[in-house]
Design an enzyme around this catalytic site. Structure first.
Site, short mmCIF file in Angstrom:
data_model
loop_
_atom_site.label_atom_id
_atom_site.label_comp_id
_atom_site.label_asym_id
_atom_site.label_seq_id
_atom_site.Cartn_x
_atom_site.Cartn_y
_atom_site.Cartn_z
CG MET A 79 -1.93 -1.14 1.22
SD MET A 79 -3.00 -1.13 2.67
CE MET A 79 -3.99 0.34 2.35
CG HIS A 80 0.56 3.31 2.46
ND1 HIS A 80 -0.76 3.62 2.72
CD2 HIS A 80 0.94 2.41 3.41
CE1 HIS A 80 -1.16 2.94 3.78
NE2 HIS A 80 -0.16 2.20 4.21
CG ASP A 235 -0.02 -5.26 1.72
OD1 ASP A 235 -0.82 -4.50 2.30
OD2 ASP A 235 1.22 -5.10 1.83
#
Length: 483
Positions: A79-80, A235
């Site tokens: 992520m991110h 995830d």
């Protein structure tokens, strides 16, 4: 028919092929590395993700004739990450990853803006996407001016597969641009970060179809039928799908590079003051909350590296019999910390060392320190009214029986160990691909794995670990005052 789940990780890609019943047919793994051009920076070239996928697909095609019947794909991603594309869909610069902390000042500034926490449901952590773009705007204005789309890693893989820009709710909730309760991009949050809605991908639920596999890829992969690409998931949301953590209180503890304590929620209950992450789940009408510590097995890997051993060689001498906490104490903040401190500057330490301290003492201290970090996340979850009595344990750290007993006792929860087989993010992604293609329903496919063993707490040692945890909490306050 067959379905493919892709787990796009920080250090490698795992591709899992399953049949129409969800049973694994085969898997392929390909590795790559992150680049760290400066202290606190962590980047990857998205071309490495595509090369890894191509290699994994070729391996699966060669080994499994069922691949020719592929009908759905789901992608789970770390992520991110900020993948920046220009108007032609070309990557402008390397993707800035989740564990990159260069934008801690920008994160702190965004976090103080009125309404940001209320709308996003979260603290603006340095690893989130919005502060990364604020950093690019400030330090790389030429690159910032070229940005037509910002895609998370999974969304970039979706773009590669379909040619369309779309992302799922669970992944997008980690940007600080999403109204997490309303499950939509927030004009206010985008404006706070200097972004526009047209720079964002289309939002979909993770189990919804986002597009079809591009004809040129289908031809290269030897496919003749239509292949649906699901919106996918972050995830951890995908891992929750893989173990069937869909309903209130179902959750897992993950001992990977980072440590995660996650629980599904049947409603939206943000608690940013706890530094919990409150995100949309990968299916409609559900959310999840998790506490994240940045250095879980990474702490053990660090100790192994500096002592010239392996993690297994460190933990093996501890055996299987849990001992009371030792005098040596370890604070596991090698890269700062998220839950509950939101502290990018804090660093780890050993205390209580003596001339008699052994390598085994250091190992036990590391395991205890990481465990107490997970207990911090447990306390944050309990502050929202959630009581966790059981958790499924996943991740590489579960190979240590001593560590499992330690976690069960210090957190006072029963740990369930899944039977051998697939149950992680790749399976969750494949399940999303199955639902998106119309082959299965969420309630039918998002099942829990069979459990081979339960690890129960040891009541005789509970109070000793309670006391040690309180000393751990005090040690954080003490070391923060001098760093």
């Amino acid at each position: 028919m067959a379905y493919l789940g892709v787990d796009l990780g920080t250090s490698g890609l795992r591709a899992l092929l399953v049949d129409e019943g969800g049973a694994p047919l085969g898997a392929a793994e390909k590795t790559y590395e992150a680049q760290h051009p400066h202290s606190g920076w962590s980047e990857q070239d998205p071309a490495e993700w595509i090369a890894a996928l191509d290699a994994a697909v070729e391996e699966l095609r060669a080994a499994h004739p069922e691949f020719a019947g592929l009908r759905g794909i789901g992608v789970a991603g770390h992520m991110h990450g900020a993948t920046l594309l220009d108007a032609a869909g070309k990557v402008i610069r390397p993707c800035i990853l989740w564990n990159d902390t260069r934008s801690h000042l920008e994160a702190a500034e965004l976090d103080t803006m009125k309404g940001v926490r209320d709308l996003s449901g979260n603290i603006v952590f340095p690893g989130f996407t919005a502060p990364k773009l604020a950093w690019v705007s400030k330090h790389e204005p030429e690159n910032f001016s070229k940005i037509a789309k910002v895609l998370l890693p999974a969304a970039y893989m979706n773009y590669h597969l379909t040619g369309s820009y779309f992302a799922d709710m669970s992944d997008s909730a980690g940007t600080s641009w999403l109204d997490t309760g309303a499950r939509d991009w927030s004009e206010e949050l985008l404006a706070a970060g200097g972004m526009r809605r047209e720079q964002m991908p289309q939002l979909l639920e993770g189990c919804e179809p986002g597009g079809r596999l591009k004809p040129e890829l289908a031809a290269r992969w030897g496919l003749s039928g239509e292949v649906v690409i699901a919106a996918g998931a972050g995830d951890n949301a995908a891992a929750a799908c893989g173990i069937g953590a869909m309903n209130e209180g179902q959750g897992f503890v993950s001992l990977g590079t980072s440590g995660v304590l996650l629980a599904a929620r049947d409603g939206y209950r943000p608690a940013p003051e706890t530094a919990l992450h409150t995100f949309c789940h990968a299916v409609p009408g559900r959310w999840y909350q998790m506490g994240v510590m940045l250095s879980a097995t990474d702490s053990l890997n660090w100790l192994a590296r500096i002592t010239g051993t392996t993690p297994k060689e460190l933990t093996a001498p501890l055996g299987k019999t849990l001992r009371a906490p030792g005098r040596v104490r370890f604070l596991p903040y090698l890269s700062g910390e998220r839950t509950p401190h939101n502290d990018a500057e804090i660093r780890g330490s050993f205390t209580g060392l003596g001339a008699e301290t052994t390598r085994d003492d250091l190992t036990r201290a590391v395991l205890e320190g990481v465990t107490f970090g997970l207990r911090d996340s447990q306390a944050a979850l309990e502050a929202t009214g959630l009581r966790l009595d059981r958790l499924i344990a996943i991740g590489g750290g579960t190979g240590s029986r001593y560590w499992l007993k330690l976690i069960a006792t210090a957190l006072d929860v029963t740990l369930d160990l899944p039977s051998g087989g697939e149950f992680g993010a790749a399976l969750g992604a494949a399940r999303l691909g199955m639902v998106a293609s119309g082959a299965r329903r969420v309630e039918d496919v998002m099942s829990t794995p069979s459990i081979r063993e339960e690890i129960a707490p040891e009541p005789a040692l509970r109070s000793a670990f309670d006391d040690a945890y309180q000393r751990f909490r005090g040690a954080y306050a003490a070391i923060r005052s001098v760093q």
